[in-house]
Write a protein that holds these residues in place. Sequence first.
Motif, PDB file in Angstrom:
ATOM      1  N   ARG A 338       0.835  -1.215   0.000  1.00  0.00           N
ATOM      2  CA  ARG A 338       0.000   0.000   0.000  1.00  0.00           C
ATOM      3  C   ARG A 338       0.865   1.260   0.000  1.00  0.00           C
ATOM      4  NH1 ARG A 338      -4.667  -1.956   3.900  1.00  0.00           N
ATOM      5  NH2 ARG A 338      -5.442  -3.422   2.371  1.00  0.00           N
ATOM      6  N   GLU A 355      -2.102  -1.221   8.633  1.00  0.00           N
ATOM      7  CA  GLU A 355      -2.822  -1.289   7.353  1.00  0.00           C
ATOM      8  C   GLU A 355      -3.852  -2.415   7.296  1.00  0.00           C
ATOM      9  OE1 GLU A 355      -2.514   0.939   4.908  1.00  0.00           O
ATOM     10  OE2 GLU A 355      -0.917   2.067   5.919  1.00  0.00           O
ATOM     11  N   ARG A 389      -6.300 -10.961   5.157  1.00  0.00           N
ATOM     12  CA  ARG A 389      -5.979  -9.523   5.136  1.00  0.00           C
ATOM     13  C   ARG A 389      -4.513  -9.290   4.779  1.00  0.00           C
ATOM     14  NH1 ARG A 389      -8.434  -6.994  10.659  1.00  0.00           N
ATOM     15  NH2 ARG A 389     -10.566  -7.746  10.489  1.00  0.00           N
ATOM     16  N   LYS A 392      -4.054  -9.909   1.113  1.00  0.00           N
ATOM     17  CA  LYS A 392      -4.609  -8.814   0.324  1.00  0.00           C
ATOM     18  C   LYS A 392      -3.637  -7.634   0.292  1.00  0.00           C
ATOM     19  CE  LYS A 392      -9.041  -6.398  -0.108  1.00  0.00           C
ATOM     20  NZ  LYS A 392      -9.066  -5.203   0.747  1.00  0.00           N
ATOM     21  N   LEU A 393      -3.080  -7.345   1.470  1.00  0.00           N
ATOM     22  CA  LEU A 393      -2.114  -6.240   1.570  1.00  0.00           C
ATOM     23  C   LEU A 393      -0.931  -6.487   0.627  1.00  0.00           C
ATOM     24  CD1 LEU A 393      -1.184  -3.707   3.288  1.00  0.00           C
ATOM     25  CD2 LEU A 393      -0.076  -5.333   4.811  1.00  0.00           C
ATOM     26  N   GLU A 396      -2.004  -6.224  -3.152  1.00  0.00           N
ATOM     27  CA  GLU A 396      -2.240  -4.847  -3.634  1.00  0.00           C
ATOM     28  C   GLU A 396      -0.937  -4.145  -4.011  1.00  0.00           C
ATOM     29  OE1 GLU A 396      -4.415  -2.673  -0.704  1.00  0.00           O
ATOM     30  OE2 GLU A 396      -6.148  -3.986  -0.883  1.00  0.00           O
TER      31      GLU A 396
END
Length: 397
Positions: A338, A355, A389, A392-393, A396
């Motif tokens: 991110r 995050e 999670r 996903k972080l 991304e």
Amino acid sequence: MGERVSDRVSAIAESATLAVDAKAKALKAAGRPVIGFGAGEPDFPTPEAIVEAAVAACRNPKYHRYTPVPGLPELRAAVAAKTKRDTGYEVDAAQVLITNGGKQAVYNAFAALCDPGDEVLLIAPYWTTYPEAIKLAGGVPVEVVTDETTGYLASVDQLEAARTERTKVLLFVSPSNPTGAVYPREQVEAIGAWAREHGLWVVTDEIYEHLVYGDAEMVSIAHSADPDRVVVLNGVAKTYAMTGWRVGWLIGPTDIVKAASNLQSHSTSNVNNVAQVAALEAVSGDLSAVAQMRAVYDRRRRRIVSMLSDIPGVVCPEPLGAFYAYPSVKGLLNVSLRGRTAESSAELAAIILEEAEVAVVPGEAFGTPGYLRMSYALGDDDLAEGVSRIAKLVAEG
Ligand code: PMP
């Protein structure tokens, strides 16, 4: 007149695992949906029969008074019997000292064994309390570093390379916190024989003895080390979901037990009687509750390893014991998450908390930067959501 805080105590680092847990709990209390992989703590309540025994003990005036420093005689005898039942190691009740949790057993053991400058072989990654307890006792922790390529197991050759004439103790922990590694029988026996050959003491922390999975087997090094130089550490916290009750024990030769008991007589005296009675019920009972918990941990273990292994940049050897995964996250350093980048696993853990609202403990706490420790003693849904999670972080970028 020196500084306000003594050198000895100001040198102690705060327990990183408890600090991560406290930060996660504070964020949660502030309404953030944090998922905690930080604490090494079963999520089950203590089995009912144990709680009932404690309730009855509260009402018995006998337990409202001081009792013998080394522990209730019936509990010391029950711990000796339980040790024979569970690992085959035979000791008598006089060799058992009941302590305020396994942590005080660790502290007392090194206080009783170490003179200033005595070296203690400490296999890294190690549980964060060990080096502090060794240093407080005046001992010098000598790290023997392992990594994921050997499943975090140390070899006799590695230990021998670290041995000097100042080496007094080998600290041996299987199953291990933080890695979940379990030493195979031949390796336990080889290490025990090596220690014996060189006149070393072995302090063996067996607190995860009942949490082994698949074909892995808990083998106590006490059988192969010098019987006159073995100290076994254990407690009820992990096996019976009793972390908050604070009962552990130290088993050793009677001179060491007497010395540690003298120390305890000036620091904490007898362990809380109600908790001792609860522990008596726990160790005298059967192992059915832990068998049920183990089945659940095993399911979560397989889930977390497979989910973590699907994340690019993460390498997670299969843990065979305890309730921790210890993935290498070197592949997640210096990449964009991110828009942020972590240069160390400590920074990565901070980014993951901020995050993704997931709490993990960085490898720095266990002497090996580049890793994360994730306890899987949390609910199945939280476990899946928490690892998703992180995935996903990473995805991304
Ligand atoms: N030894 C090891 C390896 C542990 O992981 C722990 C708890 N984190 C302990 C000892 C001490 O447990 P307690 O003081 O809660 O009995």
